[in-house]
Design a protein around this motif. Structure first.
Motif, PDB file in Angstrom:
ATOM      1  N   ALA A 128       0.839  -1.192   0.000  1.00 19.83           N
ATOM      2  CA  ALA A 128       0.000   0.000   0.000  1.00 19.83           C
ATOM      3  C   ALA A 128       0.870   1.237   0.000  1.00 19.83           C
ATOM      4  CB  ALA A 128      -0.917  -0.001   1.225  1.00 19.83           C
TER       5      ALA A 128
ATOM      6  N   ARG B 244      -8.258   6.373   7.293  1.00 23.55           N
ATOM      7  CA  ARG B 244      -7.610   5.115   7.673  1.00 23.55           C
ATOM      8  C   ARG B 244      -8.464   4.295   8.635  1.00 23.55           C
ATOM      9  NH1 ARG B 244      -2.149   5.233   6.276  1.00 23.55           N
ATOM     10  NH2 ARG B 244      -1.367   7.275   5.643  1.00 23.55           N
TER      11      ARG B 244
ATOM     12  N   ARG C 128      -4.107   0.606   3.577  1.00 20.52           N
ATOM     13  CA  ARG C 128      -4.645  -0.341   4.551  1.00 20.52           C
ATOM     14  C   ARG C 128      -5.309   0.410   5.700  1.00 20.52           C
ATOM     15  NH1 ARG C 128      -0.127  -5.227   4.895  1.00 20.52           N
ATOM     16  NH2 ARG C 128      -0.194  -5.752   2.665  1.00 20.52           N
ATOM     17  N   GLN C 129      -6.422  -0.155   6.156  1.00 23.77           N
ATOM     18  CA  GLN C 129      -7.234   0.489   7.178  1.00 23.77           C
ATOM     19  C   GLN C 129      -6.927  -0.064   8.571  1.00 23.77           C
ATOM     20  OE1 GLN C 129      -9.521   3.163   6.228  1.00 23.77           O
ATOM     21  NE2 GLN C 129      -8.031   2.891   4.581  1.00 23.77           N
TER      22      GLN C 129
ATOM     23  N   SER D 186     -11.054  -4.179   9.888  1.00 22.06           N
ATOM     24  CA  SER D 186      -9.879  -4.033   9.018  1.00 22.06           C
ATOM     25  C   SER D 186      -9.099  -5.323   8.892  1.00 22.06           C
ATOM     26  CB  SER D 186      -8.952  -2.948   9.568  1.00 22.06           C
ATOM     27  OG  SER D 186      -8.379  -3.352  10.811  1.00 22.06           O
TER      28      SER D 186
ATOM     29  N   THR E  12      -5.104  -5.520   7.526  1.00 29.66           N
ATOM     30  CA  THR E  12      -4.716  -6.104   6.239  1.00 29.66           C
ATOM     31  C   THR E  12      -5.647  -5.705   5.103  1.00 29.66           C
ATOM     32  OG1 THR E  12      -6.011  -8.126   6.616  1.00 29.66           O
ATOM     33  CG2 THR E  12      -3.722  -8.106   7.414  1.00 29.66           C
ATOM     34  N   ARG E  13      -6.801  -5.114   5.410  1.00 25.97           N
ATOM     35  CA  ARG E  13      -7.767  -4.753   4.363  1.00 25.97           C
ATOM     36  C   ARG E  13      -7.598  -3.293   3.969  1.00 25.97           C
ATOM     37  NH1 ARG E  13     -13.775  -6.173   5.749  1.00 25.97           N
ATOM     38  NH2 ARG E  13     -13.982  -6.522   3.507  1.00 25.97           N
ATOM     39  N   THR E  14      -7.684  -3.050   2.677  1.00 28.78           N
ATOM     40  CA  THR E  14      -7.673  -1.678   2.180  1.00 28.78           C
ATOM     41  C   THR E  14      -9.097  -1.156   2.102  1.00 28.78           C
ATOM     42  OG1 THR E  14      -7.909  -2.257  -0.158  1.00 28.78           O
ATOM     43  CG2 THR E  14      -5.663  -2.241   0.759  1.00 28.78           C
TER      44      THR E  14
ATOM     45  N   ASP F 119     -10.774  -2.872  -0.700  1.00 32.15           N
ATOM     46  CA  ASP F 119     -11.236  -4.206  -0.320  1.00 32.15           C
ATOM     47  C   ASP F 119     -12.619  -4.133   0.318  1.00 32.15           C
ATOM     48  OD1 ASP F 119      -8.835  -5.401  -1.124  1.00 32.15           O
ATOM     49  OD2 ASP F 119      -7.949  -5.242   0.880  1.00 32.15           O
TER      50      ASP F 119
END
Length: 344
Positions: free
Chosen positions: A2, A177, A214-215, A220, A224-226, A229
């Motif tokens: 990211a 974020r 990434r959040q 999240s 690991t999740r954007t 995603d």
């Protein structure tokens, strides 16, 4: 990987033509872009003429966009944000020039001070159809306001209505974020998409690079999740399609081919803009389509798999100094010629 954008210094102005409060300007994107291109390491995105070329592992039969791997001319469009200053100088002659170049479709970003009916008349007189338009869904969500926007979209003749921007906290001008905000926005997209579907219009979501950060926090998956995603996982494909901006995906270090594989049949529109080969970073890194390093042919080999119905030329800085409003028409001309002549 990211990519984290640089701090944002520019603020929105009233002259920008996106209609939602969170979509009134893209100028804040330019500064971060100029410094970030050097850090992008996704070599698979580079054009074969660049220093590193990636192999193409496209499976047979995946060509899209027409026979013999070509983009049909009646699927080429242009985002009028590219010509925002030129349209302000003379709407009618600018639209006529687009038709002369060869365009039959455009995507609007506001009505240049006209009503929807007046803008539709100008399009009709030029022989153009605005099959798509950028309109931000209200935040906080307001069903009545959204229905009014859809009424305008139907007056214009839009087949698609696209939310142009999310991912920026306008109170701090920092990237979002917090996964919870993406979860809430995905719910709003579904609500807006359902109302749009009843109005006979398909709602799309247009990305920039901020969604690929990434959040944090609940939802999240441990960071690991954007944001992208979350939006793609939590919106209903029957209610929300994707308009992938290939430049901004590239800037977010997301390979558009990977996005296609992950979202088969859902990417109904793409924005086609290029990244400059200039290494001085003295100007914003946008380039006219086909003049930079992105290998669009490699991406468009997967157009049928993606579901692409519109290939939309755009350049965010086309009317910004040192470029002039007339340069925007040049961008539109170069882009149309590039797409209509591209084979893949």
């Amino acid at each position: 990987m990211a990519h984290t954008p640089d701090p944002i210094a520019d603020t929105p102005t009233a002259t920008d033509q996106h209609t939602a409060p969170d979509a009134t300007s893209r100028r804040w994107l330019l500064r971060g872009a100029a410094a970030g291109v050097a850090a992008i390491g996704t070599a698979a995105l580079l054009h074969p003429s660049a220093a590193i070329a990636a192999p193409d592992n496209t499976a047979p039969g995946t060509h899209g966009g027409g026979s013999a791997g070509r983009v049909p001319r009646d699927r080429i469009s242009v985002q009028l944000y590219t010509l925002r200053d030129q349209l302000g100088i003379n709407l009618e002659s600018s639209l006529a020039e687009l038709r002369h170049i060869g365009y039959t479709h455009v995507e609007h970003a506001g009505f240049v001070g006209r009503t929807a009916a007046q803008f539709r008349t100008a399009l009709d007189n030029a022989g153009l159809k605005a099959t798509s338009g950028h309109v931000g869904i209200p935040q906080p969500f307001d069903a009545a306001a959204w229905e009014a926007a859809l009424a305008d979209a139907n007056t214009i003749g839009n087949r698609y209505i696209v939310n142009p921007l999310f991912g920026l906290d306008f109170s701090t001008f920092q990237p979002i974020r917090d996964a919870a905000r993406y979860h809430a926005f995905a719910k709003d997209l579904n609500r807006a998409g359902a109302i749009a579907k009843r109005a006979g219009i398909s709602l799309g979501y247009h990305n920039h690079h901020l969604e690929f950060i990434r959040q944090t926090g609940p939802g999240s998956a441990g960071g690991t999740r954007t944001g992208f995603d979350i939006i793609t996982a939590e919106t209903d494909p029957a209610l929300v399609h994707l308009e992938v901006d290939l430049y901004w995906a590239w800037r977010g270090t997301a390979d558009p081919v990977d996005l296609i594989h992950a979202n088969r049949g859902r990417i109904r529109q793409v924005h086609v803009k290029d990244v400059t080969v200039d290494t001085s970073f003295t100007t914003a890194p946008f380039a006219d389509a086909g003049q930079g390093v992105i290998d669009f042919g490699r991406i468009f080999q997967h157009a049928r798999e993606a579901g692409i119905e519109e290939f939309i030329i755009e350049r965010d800085d086309a009317g910004s100094p040192p470029r002039t409003p007339a340069d925007a028409l040049s961008t539109a001309r170069v882009g149309y010629q590039y797409l209509s002549g591209l084979t893949f």
